[in-house]
Design an enzyme around this catalytic site. Structure first.
Site, PDB file in Angstrom:
ATOM      1  N   LYS A  52      33.334  31.561  46.503  1.00 43.02           N
ATOM      2  CA  LYS A  52      33.355  29.514  46.263  1.00 43.02           C
ATOM      3  C   LYS A  52      33.897  29.045  46.988  1.00 43.02           C
ATOM      4  CE  LYS A  52      30.808  30.387  41.722  1.00 43.02           C
ATOM      5  NZ  LYS A  52      31.336  30.392  40.378  1.00 43.02           N
ATOM      6  N   GLN A  96      35.231  29.283  35.511  1.00 46.98           N
ATOM      7  CA  GLN A  96      34.084  30.268  36.173  1.00 46.98           C
ATOM      8  C   GLN A  96      33.849  30.487  34.203  1.00 46.98           C
ATOM      9  OE1 GLN A  96      33.066  31.429  39.470  1.00 46.98           O
ATOM     10  NE2 GLN A  96      31.672  32.553  37.529  1.00 46.98           N
ATOM     11  N   ASP A 119      29.048  21.794  38.349  1.00 45.87           N
ATOM     12  CA  ASP A 119      27.490  22.795  37.659  1.00 45.87           C
ATOM     13  C   ASP A 119      27.099  21.911  37.205  1.00 45.87           C
ATOM     14  OD1 ASP A 119      28.424  25.147  38.310  1.00 45.87           O
ATOM     15  OD2 ASP A 119      30.314  25.976  37.680  1.00 45.87           O
TER      16      ASP A 119
END
Ligand code: NDP
Length: 287
Positions: A52, A96, A119
């Site tokens: 990422k 994460q 997200d």
């Protein structure tokens, strides 16, 4: 034999579009920034985070890594998120997952400022998704939709079957397909007669985390098969679809790796820029 849907190429196209938007923002003195919070040393998580951050750099997004030890107390993690919420230079916050078992994931997700929830997992954003309001969507299902759109695969009026009902893939996937006017069926581990249902799908999205769950018997000839699964089997990465069996039956299919994975990261970048524009009231302008 099915057309292979090349996630890598499509992700590259999305990233090029994002890079152009970042350049336009930079020209106005705005530097989009993503904060990535990694807890512990899970090798898969560490590798996703590296991927990422590498793509962020490629598109011109600044990324900060906040790496906390496996044993970190929940309060310390929450305080770190609060600090990022209050840092005006941060546009997106990514925690994460999975987190170590002593930390309640739901608490952490809820602590992220919904305006920085890159997200799209915060319940406030889930509510906006369900209510049909403008918001960010979880990156993986958003990537699948972007692929369908860019490959000009029609969705409206077709039967879409989603295998999996998780908060991060299956549920938002079903909602996105419904918003695009598909007729949607959601299957899960208690579904009876899975193959009978998946065989009626024009578009089949599989996100179960079970290698070879979907074989040739599960697929209608000519169907679009999107394999979200990422499983490690004998040191190799495989999806949830038995690719060798299904490729001769399907109309189009995503490979694993090189299918949905790269799209997820590309959409993370798109979401970061979108949050950056939104916070500054530029949404729509820099498109
Ligand atoms: P979860 O484990 O949270 O959810 C899996 C879902 O699949 C559950 O709803 C479960 O049902 C269902 N399921 C499990 N077994 C079966 C079965 N035999 N038949 C039908 N349904 C079944 O996983 P995620 O949604 O987080 O991820 C799914 C897969 O996608 C994983 O392989 C993951 O690694 C991958 N993934 C890939 C990403 C990418 O970028 N390509 C991003 C995120 C995930 P129930 O609810 O009843 O338990």
């Amino acid at each position: 034999v099915a057309q292979r849907l090349d996630g890598k190429r499509i992700a590259g196209d999305i990233q090029a579009d994002v890079a152009a938007k970042v350049a336009a923002l930079k020209a106005r003195g705005i530097q989009p920034k993503l904060a990535v919070v990694l807890v512990g040393d899970n090798p898969a998580s560490a590798s996703y985070v590296r991927g990422k951050r590498r793509v962020a750099e490629q598109v011109g997004i600044e990324s900060d890594l906040i790496h906390l030890p496996e044993t970190v107390e929940e309060e310390t993690l929450l305080a770190e998120i609060e600090r990022l919420n209050n840092d005006a230079s941060v546009d997106g916050i990514l925690v994460q997952l999975p987190l170590p078992s002593h930390i309640r994931e739901a608490d952490v997700i809820e602590r992220v400022d919904p305006q920085k929830d890159v997200d799209g997992f915060h319940p406030w954003n889930t509510g906006r998704q369900v209510a049909g309001l403008d918001t960010v969507w979880p990156c993986t299902p958003a990537g699948v939709m972007e692929m369908l759109r860019r490959e000009r695969i029609p969705v409206a009026g077709r039967h879409a079957v989603v295998v999996g009902r998780s908060q991060i893939v299956g549920k938002p996937m079903a909602m996105l397909l419904l918003n695009e006017h598909a007729t949607v069926t959601v299957c899960h581990s208690r579904t009876q007669g899975l193959a009978d249902i998946t065989r009626t799908a024009d578009i089949l999205v599989v996100a179960a985390g079970r290698p070879r769950l979907i074989g040739a018997d599960h697929v209608k000839p000519g169907a679009i098969v999107i394999d979200v699964g990422i499983n490690r089997v004998d040191g190799k990465i495989v999806g949830d679809v038995a690719f060798d069996e299904v490729e001769p039956v399907a109309g189009a299919i995503t490979p694993v790796p090189g299918g949905v994975g790269p799209l997820t990261i590309a959409m993370l970048m798109a979401n970061t820029v979108s949050l950056c524009e939104r916070r500054r009231g530029l949404r729509g302008e820099a498109q």
